[in-house]
Write a protein that holds these residues in place. Structure first.
Motif, PDB file in Angstrom:
ATOM      1  N   GLU A  83      -8.136   3.021  -7.180  1.00 38.73           N
ATOM      2  CA  GLU A  83      -7.023   2.399  -8.484  1.00 38.73           C
ATOM      3  C   GLU A  83      -6.259   2.954  -8.801  1.00 38.73           C
ATOM      4  OE1 GLU A  83      -8.590   0.931 -12.520  1.00 38.73           O
ATOM      5  OE2 GLU A  83     -10.075   1.227 -11.631  1.00 38.73           O
ATOM      6  N   ARG A  84      -6.322   4.790  -8.874  1.00 35.09           N
ATOM      7  CA  ARG A  84      -5.250   5.432  -9.561  1.00 35.09           C
ATOM      8  C   ARG A  84      -4.254   5.729  -9.028  1.00 35.09           C
ATOM      9  NH1 ARG A  84      -6.808  10.531 -12.466  1.00 35.09           N
ATOM     10  NH2 ARG A  84      -4.798  12.149 -12.009  1.00 35.09           N
ATOM     11  N   TRP A  85      -4.219   5.825  -7.809  1.00 32.16           N
ATOM     12  CA  TRP A  85      -2.825   5.546  -6.447  1.00 32.16           C
ATOM     13  C   TRP A  85      -2.581   4.302  -6.402  1.00 32.16           C
ATOM     14  CZ3 TRP A  85      -7.220   9.249  -5.913  1.00 32.16           C
ATOM     15  CH2 TRP A  85      -6.578  10.643  -6.642  1.00 32.16           C
ATOM     16  N   ALA A  86      -2.894   3.159  -6.619  1.00 30.97           N
ATOM     17  CA  ALA A  86      -3.321   1.623  -5.973  1.00 30.97           C
ATOM     18  C   ALA A  86      -1.339   1.037  -6.496  1.00 30.97           C
ATOM     19  CB  ALA A  86      -3.450   0.807  -6.659  1.00 30.97           C
ATOM     20  N   ASP A  87      -0.155   1.725  -7.021  1.00 33.29           N
ATOM     21  CA  ASP A  87       0.777   1.991  -7.295  1.00 33.29           C
ATOM     22  C   ASP A  87       2.279   1.627  -6.134  1.00 33.29           C
ATOM     23  OD1 ASP A  87       1.018   3.876  -8.461  1.00 33.29           O
ATOM     24  OD2 ASP A  87       1.979   3.089 -10.634  1.00 33.29           O
ATOM     25  N   GLY A  88       1.863   2.623  -5.715  1.00 30.37           N
ATOM     26  CA  GLY A  88       2.445   3.606  -4.557  1.00 30.37           C
ATOM     27  C   GLY A  88       3.009   2.394  -3.399  1.00 30.37           C
ATOM     28  N   PRO A  89       4.863   2.418  -2.682  1.00 28.50           N
ATOM     29  CA  PRO A  89       4.638   2.040  -1.335  1.00 28.50           C
ATOM     30  C   PRO A  89       3.713   2.613  -0.052  1.00 28.50           C
ATOM     31  CG  PRO A  89       5.804   4.158  -1.911  1.00 28.50           C
ATOM     32  CD  PRO A  89       5.017   3.589  -3.198  1.00 28.50           C
ATOM     33  N   ARG A  90       3.138   1.832   0.610  1.00 32.98           N
ATOM     34  CA  ARG A  90       2.585   1.482   1.827  1.00 32.98           C
ATOM     35  C   ARG A  90       3.241   2.487   2.909  1.00 32.98           C
ATOM     36  NH1 ARG A  90       0.774  -0.985   4.764  1.00 32.98           N
ATOM     37  NH2 ARG A  90      -1.131  -0.775   5.069  1.00 32.98           N
ATOM     38  N   VAL A  91       1.982   3.635   3.660  1.00 33.13           N
ATOM     39  CA  VAL A  91       2.948   4.713   4.563  1.00 33.13           C
ATOM     40  C   VAL A  91       1.997   3.989   5.433  1.00 33.13           C
ATOM     41  CG1 VAL A  91       1.744   6.674   5.697  1.00 33.13           C
ATOM     42  CG2 VAL A  91       2.526   6.454   3.510  1.00 33.13           C
ATOM     43  N   THR A  92       2.979   3.769   7.079  1.00 35.08           N
ATOM     44  CA  THR A  92       3.084   3.260   7.920  1.00 35.08           C
ATOM     45  C   THR A  92       2.380   3.505   9.277  1.00 35.08           C
ATOM     46  OG1 THR A  92       5.519   3.062   8.991  1.00 35.08           O
ATOM     47  CG2 THR A  92       4.653   1.572   7.430  1.00 35.08           C
TER      48      THR A  92
END
Length: 267
Positions: free
Chosen positions: A147-156
């Motif tokens: 939850e704390r870091w849910a809003d960032g772009p995903r790493v592939t």
């Protein structure tokens, strides 16, 4: 906060992500752009942009057992090598133990740094980290499930170079003279639940653990344990055994670094 010009620069650099041949490509890259993602002196990224179409973004995360005396200068040669191979490379600095870092501040910084350079990337976003940076690179691959870091772009894709991938074992074995415990602080099980790569398996992105059996700083069994657990859980994880101890994986020109480049060429 990230300036609008920085966001535009990243978007333009990666808009034309395309396949490129292995090895050095293009002309001489320009000097990196310094992008800040917070007010602390350690919250910055040097963005290296290739001359021509980019193959994608590699986020370089330096090691040093999360300690303040080791900084992003250790990641700079890798970023410089990668930009010459056609990658956009982001060399990340972050708060470490001794200058405001540790759990969870260091993780907050890595998350914010990735957001600062990867928000509008259409191509691959690879985290590449050495030692403690390998821990952070692998952690970043699964961070958006928390939850704390849910809003960032995903790493592939994730490439761990001699990474600390099992924090419980690192604490038990006092790797780096107790560095893992110093990083985790007094948060107890919460820190393990949110920060231990081994506890995050299975990730839904491929992970390569590049590690030397003769590493006397971070034991080879760290990579073995992670890859065994990940593959048993159905994840895509590959153990790449190299030679050269703990540091040749971050020495451009070495066979161990060539193995990392080969992994990136397969992305």
């Amino acid at each position: 906060m990230l300036a609008a010009a920085g966001v535009a620069g990243v978007s333009a650099a990666l808009a034309g992500c395309a396949e490129e041949p292995s090895g050095r490509v293009g002309g001489v890259p320009s000097e990196p752009e310094r992008i800040t993602y917070g007010d602390d002196p350690s919250q910055w990224v040097d963005l290296h942009v290739p001359d021509g179409a980019s193959r994608g973004l590699v986020v370089v995360i330096h090691g040093g057992f999360w300690r303040a005396q080791y900084g992003a200068e250790y990641g700079a040669p890798l970023a410089e090598d990668l930009v010459g191979r056609g990658w956009t490379a982001a060399n990340v600095e972050y708060r470490r133990v001794g200058n405001g870092g540790g759990f969870p501040a260091t993780l907050d910084d890595v998350h914010a740094a990735i957001g600062a350079v990867a928000a509008d990337v259409d191509g691959p976003v690879v985290t590449l980290g050495h030692s403690a940076g390998g821990h952070l690179a692998a952690w970043a691959g699964g961070r958006t499930r928390l939850e704390r870091w849910a809003d960032g772009p995903r790493v592939t894709h994730v490439v761990s170079q001699a990474g600390v991938l099992d924090l419980r074992a690192a604490v038990a074995e006092r790797l780096g003279d107790g560095a893992a415990l110093a990083f985790l602080g007094d948060a107890g099980e919460t820190a393990y639940d949110q920060a231990d790569p081994l506890g995050q398996v299975p990730l839904d992105v491929p992970v390569w653990a590049v590690h030397a059996r003769d590493d006397d700083t971070v034991p080879f069994r760290q990579a073995e344990a992670y890859v065994d657990a990940a593959t048993a859980a159905g994840a895509e994880a590959t153990l790449v055994e190299v030679t050269g101890g703990h540091f040749e994986v971050v020495e451009p020109g070495s066979d161990a670094w060539a193995a990392c480049v080969e992994v990136l060429d397969s992305v």
